[in-house]
Structure formats: C-alpha cells, structure tokens
Scaffold this active site. Structure first.
Site, PDB file in Angstrom:
ATOM      1  NE  ARG A   9     -34.372 -22.057  29.902  1.00  0.00           N
ATOM      2  CZ  ARG A   9     -33.611 -22.561  30.987  1.00  0.00           C
ATOM      3  NH1 ARG A   9     -33.652 -23.651  31.194  1.00  0.00           N
ATOM      4  NH2 ARG A   9     -32.753 -21.604  31.468  1.00  0.00           N
TER       5      ARG A   9
ATOM      6  CD  GLU B 158     -31.817 -25.137  38.053  1.00  0.00           C
ATOM      7  OE1 GLU B 158     -31.050 -24.143  37.742  1.00  0.00           O
ATOM      8  OE2 GLU B 158     -32.958 -25.472  37.707  1.00  0.00           O
TER       9      GLU B 158
ATOM     10  CG  ASN C 121     -36.883 -25.162  35.599  1.00  0.00           C
ATOM     11  OD1 ASN C 121     -36.269 -25.859  36.711  1.00  0.00           O
ATOM     12  ND2 ASN C 121     -35.912 -24.232  34.947  1.00  0.00           N
ATOM     13  CD  GLU C 122     -34.279 -21.038  37.242  1.00  0.00           C
ATOM     14  OE1 GLU C 122     -34.305 -20.444  36.131  1.00  0.00           O
ATOM     15  OE2 GLU C 122     -33.423 -21.001  38.018  1.00  0.00           O
TER      16      GLU C 122
ATOM     17  CD  GLU D 118     -29.033 -24.629  30.167  1.00  0.00           C
ATOM     18  OE1 GLU D 118     -29.368 -25.813  30.236  1.00  0.00           O
ATOM     19  OE2 GLU D 118     -29.356 -23.554  30.857  1.00  0.00           O
TER      20      GLU D 118
ATOM     21  CD1 TRP E 223     -27.044 -19.411  32.565  1.00  0.00           C
ATOM     22  CD2 TRP E 223     -26.775 -17.220  33.552  1.00  0.00           C
ATOM     23  NE1 TRP E 223     -26.965 -19.275  33.791  1.00  0.00           N
ATOM     24  CE2 TRP E 223     -26.896 -18.089  34.466  1.00  0.00           C
ATOM     25  CE3 TRP E 223     -26.672 -15.950  33.629  1.00  0.00           C
ATOM     26  CZ2 TRP E 223     -26.667 -17.878  35.656  1.00  0.00           C
ATOM     27  CZ3 TRP E 223     -26.739 -15.566  35.134  1.00  0.00           C
ATOM     28  CH2 TRP E 223     -26.872 -16.431  36.039  1.00  0.00           C
TER      29      TRP E 223
ATOM     30  CG  PHE F 147     -19.371 -23.673  26.316  1.00  0.00           C
ATOM     31  CD1 PHE F 147     -18.190 -24.286  26.109  1.00  0.00           C
ATOM     32  CD2 PHE F 147     -19.928 -23.443  25.073  1.00  0.00           C
ATOM     33  CE1 PHE F 147     -17.565 -24.751  24.718  1.00  0.00           C
ATOM     34  CE2 PHE F 147     -19.528 -23.799  23.901  1.00  0.00           C
ATOM     35  CZ  PHE F 147     -18.132 -24.594  23.694  1.00  0.00           C
ATOM     36  CG  HIS F 148     -24.502 -24.174  33.089  1.00  0.00           C
ATOM     37  ND1 HIS F 148     -24.223 -25.029  34.207  1.00  0.00           N
ATOM     38  CD2 HIS F 148     -25.247 -23.187  33.398  1.00  0.00           C
ATOM     39  CE1 HIS F 148     -24.877 -24.356  35.169  1.00  0.00           C
ATOM     40  NE2 HIS F 148     -25.342 -22.977  34.816  1.00  0.00           N
TER      41      HIS F 148
HETATM   42  C1  GAL Z   1     -31.635 -21.916  35.633  1.00  0.00           C
HETATM   43  C2  GAL Z   1     -32.740 -23.251  35.150  1.00  0.00           C
HETATM   44  C3  GAL Z   1     -31.948 -24.385  34.538  1.00  0.00           C
HETATM   45  C4  GAL Z   1     -30.374 -24.179  33.761  1.00  0.00           C
HETATM   46  C5  GAL Z   1     -29.668 -23.047  34.679  1.00  0.00           C
HETATM   47  C6  GAL Z   1     -28.285 -22.639  34.265  1.00  0.00           C
HETATM   48  O1  GAL Z   1     -32.124 -20.883  35.593  1.00  0.00           O
HETATM   49  O2  GAL Z   1     -33.415 -23.481  35.902  1.00  0.00           O
HETATM   50  O3  GAL Z   1     -32.521 -25.174  33.545  1.00  0.00           O
HETATM   51  O4  GAL Z   1     -30.865 -23.479  32.651  1.00  0.00           O
HETATM   52  O5  GAL Z   1     -30.389 -22.054  34.997  1.00  0.00           O
HETATM   53  O6  GAL Z   1     -27.659 -21.789  34.755  1.00  0.00           O
END
Ligand code: GAL
Length: 677
Positions: A113, A311, A151-152, A359, A319, A361-362
């Site tokens: 991304r 978030e 986003n970010e 993601e 990560w 495992f997030h």
């Molecule tokens: C942020 C991001 C999200 C998601 C999240 C996971 O940096 O904006 O889309 O990837 O991390 O921790």
C-alpha cells in the site's frame, strides 16, 4: 460547547471498518455487534479505491451505499474516507510513473500500500476524480459526520527520487529562492565546489559518496513535507466545495513521522486533528509516557480544541518483530489516557479482524478467533463491549479543553536540520523532547507542545529541547516572553543556526547570548560509555552523550561541571530579568534524575506545580468545559494499587458514580474520571 464533530456531540467510539473484505451477511452481524459495543463512529473506505473504482471509467459504489444506509439505520455515524491511500492495480498499470523511486534509483512495486510518489501528478489527478465522486455521492448522506482524507501520509512512503519529482523539486526551489544565486548563498555552495549556474543543474539528493549539503537537505525535507501539505489541501478543497459543514481530517502517525512531515502546516488545513497510537506493550512506563507526550503533541496542533485518537490496537499489532499483546486493563487505561489528554474520540484499528491479508494477525475489536472461545467470552471482545458502555458515561467531558501553563518548544525544521549527518554527535531531538517531558509527566504538570514563533501568551514556563534552528522572529518572540515575566529554559544545542543552517555569527545561543547571560565556546560530545559530573544547587549528577563548554557573562551559575579541565565551567545558569522573568541555560545531557532536578527547580522558581503528587505511572490530568466544569482523569498504569492524595478534591466519579473526596485508592490499571464540584 464547541464540538469537533458537531453531528456527534459526545465521546466517539469505534474503529476503521472494512466491510469490503466480508460478505453482506457479516455486515448485518457487524452493525448488531457495533450497537452492542456502544460503537457510534466508524471510518469507512480507507483502502477501498479498487472496490469503488475497478476501472478508469467505472464506479461501483452500490456496496458503499448499502453500508452507509445500514450504519445510519443502526445509529452509527460515518467518518468517510476519501479512499486515496492505496492506488488500484489498473491505475499503476496505466500510469507506472506513480510508483515511488528510492534514493538508490529502484522503482517500488504494487502489492502492498501507499505506493505513490507524493508529488506524482498522475496520482493527484486520479485521486481528485475519486474524491470529487465521493464528495458528490455521499456529501448529503445522513450518516456522514466527518471526512477522513487518505490515511497516515508518509507512514511508508516519505520521498521519491523519480524524474517528475526531480522537475517539481527544481520548480519548488525556484519558487522558494527566486534565482540561482540565492540558492548558492543559502546552501553555501562555495563549499566543495557545489556551485550551480542554473536550476536545471540541480538534481534530487539521491545516494551520494558522502555527506550531502546541509542547506540542500533541509530544503529537501521542506519540499517532501510540502508534498503532503499540498495533497491534503487538494483533497480538502474538493470536499469543502461540496460539503462546507462537514469537518475534514487526516490521521497522523504521531510523532514517528516527525522527521518527514510538518503536522503544524497540515493541521492548518484541517478542522480537527487525529492520530494513530501504537505504544509497544513491551516498553512499560516509557511507552506510557511517550504516548502521553504524543497526545500532548497532537492536541497542541489545534490549541484549545479536542482531537481524536483515530486508531489504536485492541491488543497485538502485526508489524513489530515481536508483537506483544496488551495485558488485561492496558487498552482501557490507554483509551482513557487519550480522553484525559484532550481526545473527544477513541477509535481502533480495526472493527473486525481480517481473516486474510497482511494484517490477519493484527488484533481487532471483533477477534478472528470468535466472540466466545471454549465457553468463555473472548477477552478482547469483552473489553470492546465494556469500554463502549463506559465511554458513554463520559459524555459531559466532550468538548472540554486541556489548559496548560507550560510548553515544550518544538520546530520541525529544527529537527530536520539537527538530525542531518554532519553534527558534533548524532542528535536525537525526539529523545531530548521526551527526556524533558518526563519530569512534567511525572509531576502531572499539564504541558503543551508549541512552536517558538507561536503566540505564547498564557504560558509561564517554556522549555526548548535541543532547539538548534532559531529564526530571528522566534528569538524576538522568546525575548518578549521573558520580558513579560516568563521563564525560559534552553538545553544543549539550542539556537545554533538559522533557517539556512548557517551557524550564528554573533555567538551561541544565536541572537540571545545577552538574554541568557551565557555563551557557548565549544560543543563536547562524550565518547560512548563516558560520563562526567555536574554539581551545584540542583545536587550532584552525571552527564553523558553531550555537553557544551561555555562562559557565564551576566548569569548566575546554579551548577558547574566537576571534572578535569571542565571543572568550574557552568552546567546550569540563570539570568534574571526585570519584570520577574528568567532565562536558564542547561549545558549538558544529564542523567534522568538530573533532568528531573533541573525541571523541578525551574517549576518551583516559576511557581508552577502539578495537579497531584502521584507514584510514577499514575497520571492525573484535567479538562475544563466552557462553563467551567472540571474533570480530573486519574489513571493507574501500573500493576499495583495506588493511593492518590488529592487535597481539597470533592466530586463524583463518572464511571462508578461514587463520591470522591481527598484521597482515592485506585487498583492496578484502573481509572477514575472525577467531575469536580
Ligand atoms: C496504521 C494504519 C492502519 C493499520 C494499522 C495497523 O498505521 O493506518 O491502516 O495498518 O496501522 O497497526
């Protein structure tokens, strides 16, 4: 009361919601569970470009229509994304020049991304079409309460060395400096034969044999940051033209991207600020303090206004090398920390855990392992549900603000210039900011983060952590602050150079040696592992990493270096001024207890005290509503119960509805939100 989301005048609670990853029947289950969890806001469509526009001339928004209607029917508001964060494959195929190029000249690929060069014109043109489409289609949808731009920015892609960006760089330089002689002057190109006869001789600062020109690199950082400011402005203009009353926002990565992005410039384009917080559960109280600092940082970008925690992870992220989950109580404590420090919303990444994809495992509010496991309610889901109910009780807090009389002075350009390779030692400005924030955090002293050129009325103490770059305007501002009776502390490597990175010719701290009554003679980094001593009114402490040898001219010396040929040279000075103000200079990186002692002395001299005396890891903060109602948040981040003495306090805990007076016993990782009066 001024609410940042006028259509949602309470504490927002929710998450990123990615329904395109799931079949329709799951959407129905989602909204039912959202209601059960007290979710009132979701960010939708952040990575939906490909789902919304599967081909250049084909839009497929029907699924989003349905999702918006469904959410609205269940009383859940939408922070609708502009979906520009991840360009679709068809666009990359048609316009491969969108892909960023690294400093080594490698073009990155599609499949993750944020794979766009921030200055790419092709990206911008296509993003604008999508934003316009969404603004028109959903601008009047009753679920819409806020726009979520992209986003970010710069979380992954910070810069690009492609041909288009190179041309844009030359134009940017021409716009900034006017003619090539000004560039030569500002970059001091007489050094190492770097002189340019024309703008078209200037290339992007890609990989090079050795240290690149510092003036050029500072301009490069400005240029890279400007790309994001420009992108936000481009999207915000489109949205505002269509929906002037819907607040516009983008989510910052926090201060991790500080070396690359000027949040202050971006915040000026937004209606409210939000950020994404991912403290490492493996880092204990250091992470708690760093997170508090980041809240203070983000809140200060729009003074006097709440922000949103856009978030956080309900438990583990995916990560880090080792993704330690959050222990029970940690998410609750962090959620309250955000509200305590000025947030009017606490959202997560993400609502439903992805079953596949990068993601998977997030953690998420709805865990992939199920809501019930082996006859037990899933721990993460239980927290999700309970927190939603709890935050609903904090409605009176929404819209209140977080006044402070102390500020840390931070300038992005100063960080960019200081963290360049050629310096007396490797300077980590963020570390210095954190080291100076810690004593304030520990003492529960409310603190803002402000720019040295800001209007600084209302503050009585200002602390400058390694503020190396100081413009003449900032110097005058600080001088005025002291003459109005304010107390100013400079720390090592402050006011060393100007906005072109040229070292001050009239003595360091540049333009202010008379204000401090102190001047630096030599910068003295210590060899790794070496430490020296300082001694004086603050006590005896060690210093390491970096010191400055200088002389006091008119200042009193409060502490001196104690070893070798340093002995007797000033380590901490104070110059008192008419009107009661004072200018303090600290000339060494002291051990934490030493930094603490310096800040304690400064605060007591200024007559500033904290909101409460608490054990480390127990935070007390205050928010005040327009009508003068006060809310004290007391959060115990530690694993043991704490007794908190709050002399004179009388109020009611909004969470338990119990009366509170004078002292409070807070179990491990527990929280109280006391409405005073
Ligand atoms: C942020 C991001 C999200 C998601 C999240 C996971 O940096 O904006 O889309 O990837 O991390 O921790």
């Amino acid at each position: 009361m001024t609410y940042i989301l006028p259509k949602l005048p309470r504490i927002a609670y929710g998450a990123d919601y990615n329904p395109e990853q799931w079949p329709r029947d799951v959407w129905r289950e989602d909204v039912r569970l959202m209601q059960e969890a007290g979710v009132n806001l979701v960010s939708v469509g952040i990575f939906s470009w490909a789902a919304l526009q599967p081909a250049p001339d084909r839009f497929t928004p029907e699924w989003l229509d349905e999702v918006m209607d469904l959410l609205h029917a269940h009383g859940i508001a939408v922070n609708l994304a502009t979906a520009t964060a991840s360009p679709p494959a068809w666009l990359i195929k048609a316009r491969p020049e969108i892909l960023p190029v690294t400093a080594a000249g490698t073009r990155l690929g599609h499949g993750a991304r944020q794979h766009y060069a921030p200055w790419s014109l092709a990206y911008r043109e296509h993003a604008a079409v999508l934003v316009r489409f969404l603004a028109k289609r959903y601008g009047r949808h009753p679920a819409l309460v806020s726009w979520h731009i992209n986003n970010e920015y710069c979380c992954h892609t910070k810069e690009s060395f492609d041909a288009f960006t190179a041309a844009r760089w030359r134009t940017w330089l021409r716009e900034r400096h006017g003619d090539i002689e000004s560039v030569n002057k500002v970059w001091n190109t007489a050094f190492w034969s770097q002189r340019y006869a024309d703008f078209d001789e200037i290339s992007v600062p890609a990989l090079s044999p050795t240290i690149l020109n510092p003036g050029m690199m500072l301009d490069w950082r400005r240029f890279c940051s400007d790309a994001f400011v420009d992108l936000v402005r481009m999207e915000a203009n489109i949205l505002r033209a269509e929906t002037p009353n819907i607040p516009v926002n983008t989510n910052f990565v926090g201060w991790h991207d500080l070396p690359w992005i000027n949040h202050r410039a971006i915040a000026a384009e937004l209606d409210y600020v939000s950020w994404d917080s991912y403290p490492d559960p493996g880092e204990g109280l250091d992470a708690v303090q760093a997170n508090a600092l980041c809240h203070d940082f983000m809140r200060s970008l729009k003074p006097g206004r709440p922000f949103v925690l856009m978030e956080q992870a309900p438990s583990a992220v995916n990560w880090r090398t080792v993704n330690v989950p959050r222990a029970p109580g940690v998410t609750r404590a962090y959620t309250h920390q955000s509200i305590a420090r000025g947030a009017d919303g606490a959202l997560y990444f993400q609502w439903r855990q992805s079953a596949a994809g990068a993601e998977q495992f997030h953690s998420a509010m709805v865990p992939v392992t199920g809501l019930r496991v082996g006859g037990h309610e899933n721990r993460v889901w239980q927290t999700t549900r309970e927190l939603g109910r709890e935050l609903a009780r904090l409605e009176p807090v929404a819209g209140s603000t977080s006044p402070a009389h102390v500020a840390l002075l931070v300038d992005y350009e100063s960080i960019w210039a200081t963290e360049h390779d050629s310096k007396p030692t490797r300077m980590d400005v963020r570390r210095e900011i954190a080291r100076l924030h810690r004593p304030l955090w520990r003492r529960n002293v409310p603190v803002d983060i402000r720019h040295p050129e800001d209007d600084l009325t209302g503050y009585s103490v200002l602390i400058a952590p390694a503020l190396a770059l100081l413009s003449p305007r900032a110097a005058t501002n600080l001088r005025n602050f002291v003459s109005r009776g304010g107390h100013l502390l400079f720390t090592p490597f402050s006011a060393v150079f100007d906005h072109t990175t040229r070292i001050a010719g009239d003595g360091v701290p540049g333009g202010l040696t008379d204000l401090f009554g102190y001047a630096v003679e030599e910068w003295w980094p210590a060899a790794p592992g070496c430490a020296g001593r300082v001694d004086g009114e603050i006590g005896e402490f060690t210093w390491a990493n970096f010191a400055e040898l200088g002389y006091a001219t008119t200042a009193e010396v409060l502490a001196s270096f104690a070893d070798d040929w340093f002995a007797g040279r000033p380590a901490l000075t104070r110059r008192s001024h008419k009107g009661g103000g004072s200018a303090w200079y600290l000339a060494a990186h002291l051990e934490p207890a030493g930094m603490d002692a310096v800040v304690a002395k400064l605060l007591s001299h200024a007559g500033v005290s904290g909101l409460a005396d608490t054990p480390e890891g127990v935070e007390v903060t205050r928010r005040i509503s327009e009508s003068g109602l006060q809310f004290l948040h007391i959060i115990n981040h530690t694993g043991t119960a704490a007794n908190v003495a709050l002399p004179g306090l009388k109020g009611r805990d909004l969470i338990t509805e119990a009366d509170v007076s004078e002292t409070l016993r807070l179990p491990a990782r527990d929280v109280a939100v006391v409405a005073l009066g």
